[in-house]
Design an enzyme around this catalytic site. Sequence first.
Site, mmCIF file in Angstrom:
data_model
loop_
_atom_site.group_PDB
_atom_site.id
_atom_site.type_symbol
_atom_site.label_atom_id
_atom_site.label_comp_id
_atom_site.label_asym_id
_atom_site.label_seq_id
_atom_site.Cartn_x
_atom_site.Cartn_y
_atom_site.Cartn_z
ATOM 1 N N SER A 1 0.819 -1.207 0.000
ATOM 2 C CA SER A 1 0.000 0.000 0.000
ATOM 3 C C SER A 1 0.860 1.268 0.000
ATOM 4 C CB SER A 1 -0.959 -0.045 1.193
ATOM 5 O OG SER A 1 -1.987 0.896 1.055
ATOM 6 N N LYS B 212 -0.709 -4.343 -3.263
ATOM 7 C CA LYS B 212 -2.014 -3.791 -2.889
ATOM 8 C C LYS B 212 -2.110 -2.356 -3.399
ATOM 9 C CE LYS B 212 -5.007 -2.698 1.040
ATOM 10 N NZ LYS B 212 -5.096 -1.247 0.790
ATOM 11 N N ASP C 1 10.306 5.662 -10.005
ATOM 12 C CA ASP C 1 9.894 6.360 -11.221
ATOM 13 C C ASP C 1 10.673 7.654 -11.427
ATOM 14 O OD1 ASP C 1 8.091 4.369 -11.754
ATOM 15 O OD2 ASP C 1 6.349 5.442 -10.983
#
Length: 678
Positions: free
Chosen positions: A456, A481, A467
């Site tokens: 999460s 998740k 990224d």
Amino acid sequence: MSKKLPLISLVAAFVSSVTLASTSTVTIKDLPVLKPEAQHTTASKRVTNLFTRQHYKRFSFDDSLSDKIFDRYVEAIDFNKSLLLQSDIDSFQQYRKQFDDALISGKLGFAYDMFNLSMKRRFERYDFAIGLLDKEMNFDKKDEFIFDREEQSYATATSELDEYWRQRVKSDALRLKLTGKNWEETKEVLTKRYKNAQKRLVQTNSEDAFQVIMNAFARSIEAHTSYLSPRRAEQFKMDMDLELEGIGAVLSYDEDYTVIRSLVPGGPADKTEKLKPDDKIIGVAQDDKEFVDVIGWRLDDVVDLIKGPKGTKVRLQYLKGTDSHGTPKVVEIVRDKVKLEDRAVKSSVFEAKYSELQSKIGVIEIPSFYNNLSQDVKTEIAKLKEAKVDGVIIDLRQNGGGSLYEATQLSGLFFDQGPVVQIHTAYNRVESQQDRDGITFYDGPLTVLVDRYSASASEIFAAAMQDYGRAVVIGEQTFGKGTVQQHRGLGKNYDLFENPLGSVTYTIAKFYRIDGGSTQHKGVIPDILLPSAINPEEWGESQEDNALPWDSIVRAKYASLDNLSPTIQYLSKRHDERVKAEPEFEYIYKDIEEYKARKDDKAISLVEAERIKEREERDDLVLKRTNERLKRLGLEPVKDLDDAPEVISELDPYLEEAALITQDLISYGRIAKNEVNK
């Protein structure tokens, strides 16, 4: 993988007072005949209305959903196919298409009838188990306990169930014999255990059945949607409070065992340095009193035994990890105030046990994404800067997530500004969570350490760092998740019910990486993978029933800070060379091979000599490795594992390797900088 009982298991051992079962003998006539209570009709209607209007996943109340609920409910009341006969299942088929209409109307009487029959069958099975103890058992002849019946069909005759329970009782008896108990002592313990299980059945109430019914519905919609009974809802609320009293452990139920799911960092249980996640609690004693055998007990009753006022003592008898057949251990815990600050982030300058680090590496350990986390991390960064560290590791292992807001704020500490995560709501809107302050609190070399339990919010942070090219991610592929949940009570101010209503947790959105991909199912794949016994395809969100699918959306507008591909190639080469020569990783690879060879086992030997041999071989291996470690540390060997120094339990080969990778990252940065300056 074996499926677990699909009930909510968010219970922390924090609350107070206990009502134990009566010591009187109970019979099958004492079983309650459960029926829906007045508030359950209203609760069912409110849940169906809420999920229909506000759940992220759009669904219809139809026969297809009813089929799913029926199958999940039957699994819930007999998850190991050890209670009900095929004839019982056949008799239930008349209700298969009725669950959808019944949930809307709140008329769930037939589901209670199914639940009542399962209780009767369970009581009968314990009667049979107690009867088996009349004759002393022999553990010399070839025999085995087939404990996993998930793939088997329902028994067509009582004799088939009798055979399963014969094996189960014999397994329980052998485990006790291996601890040194004679037959009379074993018979006494098991008789008491099985009768206690019957007493728990007699104490079952209407809310217990309603919770199972509603969770069969909730989990048939989506993996992270659930219903909490009023008692569980109160425990959930207490877990969110600032101060609690107890041992600081989150417990859940797995078959007949109370299992430690997690420990509050810095809490009483954690401070013992003995209890770990997945340990099974089998006995509880108050101070110096005798142990109460709690195998087969209700989870909330076990919690009631463990909890208590600050300063009082409780002793726990437990089995290590996934070993349900080993020798029990004992730990004494002094109950205390458990503050959420104990869950807070902490930092340290890493001290290598085996390696010689030339760089000073700081470690920031984040156990969860709690409120105000980012401010606390700022404080820890300041400490590490004062210590003049050369690089930082963010340790997110075992971090199941938490606040989405804090995930965004934490990410923003490591770059100036920009999007962190994208949120897709139930109303088809995409919102971008941004860091806007224009400030970087730490711009030095950074790595992020994750494992299969990182989920999460942890995945949001790790994905953002990856990224942007801001950090190198190290470890195991994460849980996967990628959904957002909301918790809401069902009660209204104008309710006049004698008993309160519970609450629900349901999914309201999905989050996506800024590159447009989802972490749902896939999680975050580290730039440098560390060895793992868990195959990503066999564990995590992808294995959850009715989990939302992976998909992607449009990439957010952001500029990568760095292309780390050449760096990762260099780090990976150095890592591979190191791991080949590191004994700790040799141990890990051997353990992984052993785990994979046995993970599909569905049976265990009931021959005493074989079990003793297995135990001795296991203990000899652990002692051998312990002494090899002590030798590498320049310390004297030990003859008994109980004599091993504390430094052995502090060894963390994954963190040590992460520190060495971070050192390589620092070195590579210096090399690259020198090349630019030439």
